[in-house]
Design a protein around this motif. Structure first.
Motif, mmCIF file in Angstrom:
data_model
loop_
_atom_site.group_PDB
_atom_site.id
_atom_site.type_symbol
_atom_site.label_atom_id
_atom_site.label_comp_id
_atom_site.label_asym_id
_atom_site.label_seq_id
_atom_site.Cartn_x
_atom_site.Cartn_y
_atom_site.Cartn_z
ATOM 1 N N UNK A 253 0.812 -1.215 0.000
ATOM 2 C CA UNK A 253 0.000 0.000 0.000
ATOM 3 C C UNK A 253 0.848 1.269 0.000
ATOM 4 N N UNK A 254 2.061 1.178 0.518
ATOM 5 C CA UNK A 254 2.914 2.377 0.587
ATOM 6 C C UNK A 254 4.256 2.204 -0.126
ATOM 7 N N UNK A 255 4.455 1.068 -0.791
ATOM 8 C CA UNK A 255 5.735 0.792 -1.461
ATOM 9 C C UNK A 255 5.798 1.544 -2.793
ATOM 10 N N UNK A 376 -13.886 5.749 -11.250
ATOM 11 C CA UNK A 376 -12.614 5.142 -11.630
ATOM 12 C C UNK A 376 -11.818 6.038 -12.574
ATOM 13 N N UNK A 377 -12.532 6.794 -13.402
ATOM 14 C CA UNK A 377 -11.846 7.685 -14.347
ATOM 15 C C UNK A 377 -11.361 8.967 -13.682
ATOM 16 N N UNK A 378 -11.907 9.272 -12.525
ATOM 17 C CA UNK A 378 -11.568 10.517 -11.834
ATOM 18 C C UNK A 378 -10.277 10.360 -11.042
ATOM 19 N N UNK A 379 -9.330 11.242 -11.286
ATOM 20 C CA UNK A 379 -8.076 11.207 -10.524
ATOM 21 C C UNK A 379 -8.346 11.673 -9.098
ATOM 22 N N UNK A 380 -7.826 10.923 -8.138
ATOM 23 C CA UNK A 380 -8.027 11.290 -6.739
ATOM 24 C C UNK A 380 -6.775 10.961 -5.941
ATOM 25 N N UNK A 381 -6.542 11.735 -4.933
ATOM 26 C CA UNK A 381 -5.389 11.519 -4.065
ATOM 27 C C UNK A 381 -5.862 10.752 -2.836
ATOM 28 N N UNK A 382 -5.247 9.611 -2.594
ATOM 29 C CA UNK A 382 -5.660 8.739 -1.494
ATOM 30 C C UNK A 382 -4.506 8.564 -0.518
ATOM 31 N N UNK A 383 -4.815 8.654 0.753
ATOM 32 C CA UNK A 383 -3.814 8.425 1.794
ATOM 33 C C UNK A 383 -3.734 6.918 2.059
ATOM 34 N N UNK A 384 -2.918 6.236 1.267
ATOM 35 C CA UNK A 384 -2.801 4.792 1.423
ATOM 36 C C UNK A 384 -2.208 4.408 2.777
ATOM 37 N N UNK A 385 -1.439 5.298 3.371
ATOM 38 C CA UNK A 385 -0.796 4.970 4.648
ATOM 39 C C UNK A 385 -1.831 4.736 5.747
ATOM 40 N N UNK A 386 -2.953 5.452 5.695
ATOM 41 C CA UNK A 386 -3.995 5.267 6.707
ATOM 42 C C UNK A 386 -4.609 3.874 6.600
#
Length: 409
Positions: A253-255, A376-386
């Protein structure tokens, strides 16, 4: 709005908000009611497809079927589909989830239930065999492709992606009557059932017919054997099919270097919504496969504590209920209602309609998959670390809980 529509709306709203299964949400909304039936066939619901069909046909409560079959499992695979420019996360929570026939064989064997399993590559022969069994009054466990079976109203791109076991218990007027954990019959045209069963070649038109269960099933013995299987399986080193799968996933998820790392796979911010929604659908009981099963496992451990007179199993049950809550919180982190509320509501509406009316409403399914494609087509910023932190905590908690269970059984 009629009383029935109001009730359905309340059930759907609860499913979307809580992630509960249809059966649980309906029970909380309605309270206890009589068991519905169709020509004498009683509908008893259920959570996971595999455990539910065995429970319905043997009379063994579903939580104990889960234990007899080897309990819970773990599995993580991230699929990338270049053809559709999408990614889907497969999360598995049942012991030997990747081998349906092996699970059925060992579960029925431990319970001492006789059965026949018919497989064939020929669609006509498979249809003829099922017709003969149903006409003789023998329910059949079959494995149809979800897209071709029709009542989920899935999009064309999911054609051939597989399915789950259901019970075909009657045929009449050109239709097969299906029990898929709902409160009423699902009517599937016979030609559609034939196509759905034959769509995935590896399934070989699988058909199980269970014989008469023993007068006294040795549930206690089956549970002990299944629990030992569970701890052995989840103590293995496999990072695809055992608990280390959660550790691998938390790291990916964070690699930022690994080609399979989520920052790499979803580097441009698109396609990530589908993967996140796969988490929510996989973890929560509102999903097609019944969720993470830690709650059902806890129910089984509570029952086993009394059955085997082992109070320590009740303590393990408490821990797995806590872990079930951890999975729920992780799913909420990945797919918050504030951001994905309408998609969650439509997912619940589709599931509720299938289980109460026998098919999803076309307009709900169309809107659901349109919104999913747009997301799915929309770019989004996700905090994978959480998400990673929660998955890592789950891995630690489950590893400790399984180690403790090993000491007990």
């Amino acid at each position: 709005m009629t009383d029935k529509k109001q009730l359905k709306a309340r059930i759907r709203a609860r499913m979307a908000k809580t992630g509960e299964s249809y059966t649980t949400a309906r029970r909380h909304t309605l309270g206890t009611q009589g068991t519905p039936d169709d020509h004498g066939w009683e509908f008893k619901g259920g959570l996971h497809p595999s455990t539910a069909v065995v429970s319905r046909l043997t009379g063994v409560p579903e939580p104990l079927v889960l234990l007899a079959g080897g309990g819970i499992g773990a599995g993580y695979i991230l699929w990338e589909f270049k053809r559709h420019d999408s990614a889907a996360l497969v999360m598995a929570f049942l012991n030997q989830w990747q081998y349906y026939d092996r699970w059925m064989t060992k579960t029925l064997g431990r319970l001492g239930v006789p059965y026949t399993n018919h497989t064939t590559g020929g669609a006509k022969g498979a249809a003829r065999r099922m017709a003969e069994e149903l006409d003789a009054g023998r329910p059949c466990v079959v494995l149809p492709d979800r897209y071709h079976i029709g009542y989920w109203r899935l999009p064309k791109e999911l054609d051939g992606y597989g399915g789950h076991p259901v019970i075909a218990y009657r045929r009449a007027g050109g239709y097969v009557h299906v029990d898929d954990r709902g409160s009423g019959p699902i009517l599937v045209p016979e030609d559609r059932m034939e196509a759905a069963r034959g769509r995935v070649g590896s399934y070989k038109n699988s058909l199980y017919v269970l014989g008469e269960p023993p007068a006294q099933i040795d549930v206690a013995g089956a549970v002990v054997e299944g629990l030992r299987d569970c701890v052995e399986h989840l103590s293995s080193a496999s990072d695809s099919f055992s608990l280390p799968a959660w550790r691998k996933w938390s790291r990916l998820l964070t690699d930022e270097r690994n080609a399979k790392g989520w920052p790499k796979v979803f580097g441009d911010g698109t396609r990530v919504a589908g993967a996140l929604l796969s988490i929510w659908e996989g973890v929560e009981p509102v999903g097609i496969d019944g969720g993470n099963l830690r709650d059902l496992f806890a129910d089984g451990l509570d029952a086993a504590a009394g059955l085997l007179r082992r109070e320590e199993l009740g303590e393990s049950a408490t821990e797995f209920r806590r872990i079930h809550g951890m999975w729920h919180e992780m799913a909420e982190t990945a797919v918050p209602y504030e951001e994905f509320g309408r998609i969650r509501e439509l997912t619940a509406a589709v599931r509720e309609a299938v289980l109460s009316d026998g098919a999803a409403r076309e307009e709900d399914a169309e809107e659901l998959w349109r919104l999913r494609a747009e997301a799915d087509r929309t770019a989004r910023k996700v905090d994978f670390s959480a998400i990673a932190e929660r998955v890592s905590a789950i891995y630690s908690a489950e590893s400790t809980a399984i180690a403790r269970l090993r000491e007990i059984v």
